[in-house]
Design a protein around this motif. Structure first.
Motif, PDB file in Angstrom:
ATOM      1  N   PRO A   1      28.763  47.199  32.209  1.00 53.34           N
ATOM      2  CA  PRO A   1      29.774  46.426  31.572  1.00 53.34           C
ATOM      3  C   PRO A   1      30.332  45.178  32.266  1.00 53.34           C
ATOM      4  CG  PRO A   1      29.922  48.723  30.762  1.00 53.34           C
ATOM      5  CD  PRO A   1      29.363  48.710  32.172  1.00 53.34           C
ATOM      6  N   TRP A   2      30.363  44.184  31.984  1.00 55.86           N
ATOM      7  CA  TRP A   2      30.900  43.238  32.629  1.00 55.86           C
ATOM      8  C   TRP A   2      31.648  42.173  31.709  1.00 55.86           C
ATOM      9  CZ3 TRP A   2      31.361  43.072  37.990  1.00 55.86           C
ATOM     10  CH2 TRP A   2      31.646  41.887  38.620  1.00 55.86           C
ATOM     11  N   SER A   3      32.688  41.588  32.440  1.00 50.73           N
ATOM     12  CA  SER A   3      33.386  40.454  31.491  1.00 50.73           C
ATOM     13  C   SER A   3      34.083  39.594  32.369  1.00 50.73           C
ATOM     14  CB  SER A   3      34.231  40.959  30.348  1.00 50.73           C
ATOM     15  OG  SER A   3      35.397  41.900  31.112  1.00 50.73           O
ATOM     16  N   ASP A   4      34.301  38.407  31.970  1.00 50.22           N
ATOM     17  CA  ASP A   4      35.015  37.176  32.758  1.00 50.22           C
ATOM     18  C   ASP A   4      36.733  37.534  32.467  1.00 50.22           C
ATOM     19  OD1 ASP A   4      32.638  36.252  33.276  1.00 50.22           O
ATOM     20  OD2 ASP A   4      32.697  34.866  31.657  1.00 50.22           O
ATOM     21  N   PRO A   5      37.469  37.877  33.391  1.00 48.54           N
ATOM     22  CA  PRO A   5      38.852  38.030  33.264  1.00 48.54           C
ATOM     23  C   PRO A   5      39.646  37.184  32.943  1.00 48.54           C
ATOM     24  CG  PRO A   5      38.424  38.275  35.803  1.00 48.54           C
ATOM     25  CD  PRO A   5      36.978  38.096  34.816  1.00 48.54           C
ATOM     26  N   LEU A   6      40.549  37.179  32.021  1.00 48.83           N
ATOM     27  CA  LEU A   6      41.867  36.010  31.845  1.00 48.83           C
ATOM     28  C   LEU A   6      43.068  36.966  31.886  1.00 48.83           C
ATOM     29  CD1 LEU A   6      42.648  33.593  31.038  1.00 48.83           C
ATOM     30  CD2 LEU A   6      42.418  33.977  28.689  1.00 48.83           C
ATOM     31  N   GLU A   7      43.935  36.567  32.895  1.00 47.38           N
ATOM     32  CA  GLU A   7      45.163  37.103  33.345  1.00 47.38           C
ATOM     33  C   GLU A   7      46.283  36.501  32.678  1.00 47.38           C
ATOM     34  OE1 GLU A   7      45.474  37.383  37.510  1.00 47.38           O
ATOM     35  OE2 GLU A   7      43.586  38.556  37.810  1.00 47.38           O
ATOM     36  N   ALA A   8      47.314  37.442  32.273  1.00 45.92           N
ATOM     37  CA  ALA A   8      48.584  36.936  31.687  1.00 45.92           C
ATOM     38  C   ALA A   8      49.707  37.881  31.834  1.00 45.92           C
ATOM     39  CB  ALA A   8      48.195  36.422  30.323  1.00 45.92           C
ATOM     40  N   LEU A   9      50.806  37.623  31.619  1.00 48.69           N
ATOM     41  CA  LEU A   9      51.967  38.575  31.385  1.00 48.69           C
ATOM     42  C   LEU A   9      52.423  38.993  30.126  1.00 48.69           C
ATOM     43  CD1 LEU A   9      53.912  37.217  34.626  1.00 48.69           C
ATOM     44  CD2 LEU A   9      52.590  39.228  34.637  1.00 48.69           C
ATOM     45  N   GLY A  10      52.792  40.076  29.771  1.00 50.90           N
ATOM     46  CA  GLY A  10      53.152  40.395  28.311  1.00 50.90           C
ATOM     47  C   GLY A  10      54.361  41.188  28.527  1.00 50.90           C
ATOM     48  N   THR A  11      54.954  41.210  27.432  1.00 47.40           N
ATOM     49  CA  THR A  11      56.130  42.237  26.917  1.00 47.40           C
ATOM     50  C   THR A  11      55.806  43.214  26.113  1.00 47.40           C
ATOM     51  OG1 THR A  11      57.478  40.817  27.700  1.00 47.40           O
ATOM     52  CG2 THR A  11      58.660  42.664  26.437  1.00 47.40           C
TER      53      THR A  11
ATOM     54  N   LEU B   1      55.133  54.596  28.020  1.00 48.87           N
ATOM     55  CA  LEU B   1      55.312  53.167  27.942  1.00 48.87           C
ATOM     56  C   LEU B   1      56.350  52.911  27.098  1.00 48.87           C
ATOM     57  CD1 LEU B   1      51.715  51.625  27.799  1.00 48.87           C
ATOM     58  CD2 LEU B   1      52.883  51.865  29.660  1.00 48.87           C
ATOM     59  N   ARG B   2      57.339  52.139  27.315  1.00 50.78           N
ATOM     60  CA  ARG B   2      58.684  51.709  26.672  1.00 50.78           C
ATOM     61  C   ARG B   2      58.914  50.327  26.227  1.00 50.78           C
ATOM     62  NH1 ARG B   2      61.833  56.342  27.562  1.00 50.78           N
ATOM     63  NH2 ARG B   2      60.420  58.086  28.168  1.00 50.78           N
ATOM     64  N   PRO B   3      59.436  50.039  25.265  1.00 50.97           N
ATOM     65  CA  PRO B   3      59.543  48.739  24.838  1.00 50.97           C
ATOM     66  C   PRO B   3      60.339  47.919  25.873  1.00 50.97           C
ATOM     67  CG  PRO B   3      60.029  50.336  23.075  1.00 50.97           C
ATOM     68  CD  PRO B   3      60.109  50.940  24.210  1.00 50.97           C
ATOM     69  N   GLY B   4      60.067  46.740  26.025  1.00 54.17           N
ATOM     70  CA  GLY B   4      60.673  45.873  26.899  1.00 54.17           C
ATOM     71  C   GLY B   4      59.842  45.894  28.399  1.00 54.17           C
ATOM     72  N   MET B   5      58.946  46.734  28.651  1.00 58.98           N
ATOM     73  CA  MET B   5      58.128  46.791  29.767  1.00 58.98           C
ATOM     74  C   MET B   5      57.427  45.450  30.073  1.00 58.98           C
ATOM     75  SD  MET B   5      57.185  50.889  30.356  1.00 58.98           S
ATOM     76  CE  MET B   5      56.485  50.498  31.767  1.00 58.98           C
ATOM     77  N   LEU B   6      57.495  45.045  31.165  1.00 58.78           N
ATOM     78  CA  LEU B   6      56.570  43.974  31.532  1.00 58.78           C
ATOM     79  C   LEU B   6      55.177  44.470  32.029  1.00 58.78           C
ATOM     80  CD1 LEU B   6      56.386  40.784  32.130  1.00 58.78           C
ATOM     81  CD2 LEU B   6      57.053  41.230  34.650  1.00 58.78           C
ATOM     82  N   MET B   7      53.938  43.891  31.412  1.00 62.82           N
ATOM     83  CA  MET B   7      52.735  44.532  31.732  1.00 62.82           C
ATOM     84  C   MET B   7      52.061  43.220  32.176  1.00 62.82           C
ATOM     85  SD  MET B   7      52.855  47.579  30.705  1.00 62.82           S
ATOM     86  CE  MET B   7      51.206  48.008  30.722  1.00 62.82           C
ATOM     87  N   GLU B   8      51.169  43.375  33.350  1.00 59.99           N
ATOM     88  CA  GLU B   8      50.055  42.524  33.573  1.00 59.99           C
ATOM     89  C   GLU B   8      48.735  42.713  32.978  1.00 59.99           C
ATOM     90  OE1 GLU B   8      49.341  43.203  37.716  1.00 59.99           O
ATOM     91  OE2 GLU B   8      51.596  42.751  38.252  1.00 59.99           O
ATOM     92  N   VAL B   9      48.458  41.647  32.254  1.00 57.52           N
ATOM     93  CA  VAL B   9      47.157  41.881  31.356  1.00 57.52           C
ATOM     94  C   VAL B   9      46.282  41.154  31.679  1.00 57.52           C
ATOM     95  CG1 VAL B   9      46.589  41.403  28.796  1.00 57.52           C
ATOM     96  CG2 VAL B   9      49.198  41.541  29.477  1.00 57.52           C
ATOM     97  N   VAL B  10      44.917  41.898  31.667  1.00 58.96           N
ATOM     98  CA  VAL B  10      43.650  41.172  31.939  1.00 58.96           C
ATOM     99  C   VAL B  10      42.838  41.240  30.692  1.00 58.96           C
ATOM    100  CG1 VAL B  10      41.664  41.269  33.320  1.00 58.96           C
ATOM    101  CG2 VAL B  10      43.821  41.888  34.157  1.00 58.96           C
ATOM    102  N   LEU B  11      42.449  40.029  30.193  1.00 59.56           N
ATOM    103  CA  LEU B  11      41.519  40.190  28.855  1.00 59.56           C
ATOM    104  C   LEU B  11      40.082  39.932  29.352  1.00 59.56           C
ATOM    105  CD1 LEU B  11      43.333  37.329  26.686  1.00 59.56           C
ATOM    106  CD2 LEU B  11      42.728  39.784  25.826  1.00 59.56           C
ATOM    107  N   GLN B  12      39.405  40.978  28.645  1.00 65.61           N
ATOM    108  CA  GLN B  12      37.818  40.903  29.003  1.00 65.61           C
ATOM    109  C   GLN B  12      37.049  39.748  28.172  1.00 65.61           C
ATOM    110  OE1 GLN B  12      37.495  42.730  31.462  1.00 65.61           O
ATOM    111  NE2 GLN B  12      39.497  43.694  31.421  1.00 65.61           N
ATOM    112  N   ARG B  13      36.900  38.790  28.531  1.00 60.77           N
ATOM    113  CA  ARG B  13      36.113  37.669  27.855  1.00 60.77           C
ATOM    114  C   ARG B  13      34.737  37.819  28.099  1.00 60.77           C
ATOM    115  NH1 ARG B  13      37.152  32.505  29.976  1.00 60.77           N
ATOM    116  NH2 ARG B  13      37.326  33.276  32.155  1.00 60.77           N
TER     117      ARG B  13
END
Length: 369
Positions: A48-58, A258-270
């Motif tokens: 399985p493969w995808s094009d990554p899209l990175e973002a920061l989330g809360t 996981l707790r509310p308020g944590m900063l997460m590095e997000v990678v979307l699988q496009r």
């Protein structure tokens, strides 16, 4: 002058066959003693493969509430501990309600009296010994008392704070005997088995965003772990200042780490798809072109130099669009010491189970032994 065999610049004819035999043996010895170069291979796999899209989330709790007092009263009981997991409907705090309970008992006694009056008048009216109007008045008075009981019971509910849903409570900052007033915060409650992850992405990717799109998230609190989730909803508006759109995803959190308020590095699988994947170390760049060395196992591990077209890359891996089929064996380590047409000694095949370093260490230990 007479020439003799001693004065000739070449050996006598009788020695030529022996010299020719020695020359042939000398030329053939290096070839016979030559050893094949040791390499490590890797198989092209379909993954399985995808094009990554990175973002920061809360992170946010799936449900979150702060329970507060709605009446002025003294705390009678506190039935929770710091950080305790509670169930829906569980009693957390009870306020003193003695006066309200007494009023309820008085009203319940009045209800019983009115009910008996209705029954007596109904019996008399059935014998034509009481007017129907008296029966209707008694029934109205009974309904009035019943409404007062419902109002008292509703007010009594304000003296008992129950968990509206299952979750984990916060710190206990109140004690029995304390006087609280309307608006006093008594306890926080968060539902943490599912977490909401809010982040923003540039509007140019709007066409690729849709509910159900898979993603992974990482946190500095758990650097060696990846959390998986999917997009739950996409915002209805684009921010005119940042030209980004808000996205909300959901992450499973069964262990409540996981707790509310944590900063997460997000990678979307496009653009999820199945792709032929090889380690990035197999590539041999030549200008704008990329080549690999294919190991022909049916021809004594002979090498074939083959041009490939690469797609997206991720850490340590590359997508092959053309030139390789799943299952083909290529040189992953030692590519600089061999060339097309060579026959090689395959000392191992690197995969998800065993790495190139482990193969090298195993063969080094075997050599030392």
């Amino acid at each position: 002058m007479t020439l003799t065999s001693r004065s000739l610049p070449f050996p006598p004819a009788r020695l030529l066959p022996s010299l020719a035999l020695l020359l042939c043996l000398a030329l053939s010895l290096p070839l016979a003693a030559q050893e094949h170069t040791a390499v490590i291979g890797a198989r092209a796999s379909l993954e399985p493969w995808s094009d990554p899209l990175e973002a920061l989330g809360t992170l946010r709790a799936d449900e979150s509430v702060t329970l507060s007092a709605t009446v002025t009263e003294i705390i009678a009981e506190v039935n929770f501990r710091d950080g305790e997991v509670v169930e829906a409907g569980q009693l957390l705090v009870r306020l003193e309600d003695g006066e309200e309970q007494a009023q309820l008992r008085v009203t319940q006694a009045l209800r019983d009296e009115r009910r008996n009056a209705v029954e007596r008048l109904t019996q008399l009216q059935s014998r034509n010994m009481a007017p129907r109007a008296d029966v209707e008045d008694a029934q109205a008075q009974l309904r009035q008392v019943q409404a007062e009981i419902q109002a008292l019971e509703a007010r009594l509910a304000n003296y008992r704070l129950r968990a509206p849903f299952g979750g984990r409570v916060g710190f206990r900052n109140v004690s029995s005997g304390a006087l609280v007033t309307p608006g006093t915060e008594l306890v926080t409650l968060d539902k943490l088995d599912v977490m909401k992850l809010d982040f923003s992405v540039p509007e140019v990717y709007l066409a690729l965003l849709e509910p159900g799109l898979r993603l992974t998230a990482r946190s500095v609190a758990f650097p060696d772990e990846t959390f998986e989730g999917e997009v739950a909803s996409v915002g209805s508006r684009v921010d005119p200042v940042s030209r980004s759109i808000a996205v909300r995803a959901e992450l499973a959190n069964p262990e409540l780490r996981l707790r509310p308020g944590m900063l997460m590095e997000v990678v979307l699988q496009r653009s999820p798809r199945e792709a032929v994947v090889v380690p990035e170390s197999v590539l041999l760049p030549s200008g704008d072109r990329q080549f690999v060395l294919v190991i022909d196992e049916d021809d004594g591990n002979r090498l074939e130099r083959r041009e490939v077209r690469v797609g997206e890359r991720r850490t340590g891996q590359v997508e092959i669009l053309e030139g390789l089929a799943p299952g083909m064996l290529v040189v992953a380590h030692g590519v600089q010491r061999v060339q097309e047409g060579d026959r090689v000694e395959l000392i191992g095949i690197a995969d998800d189970v065993i790495s190139i370093r482990e193969i090298l260490e195993t063969n080094r230990d075997a050599g030392d032994a």
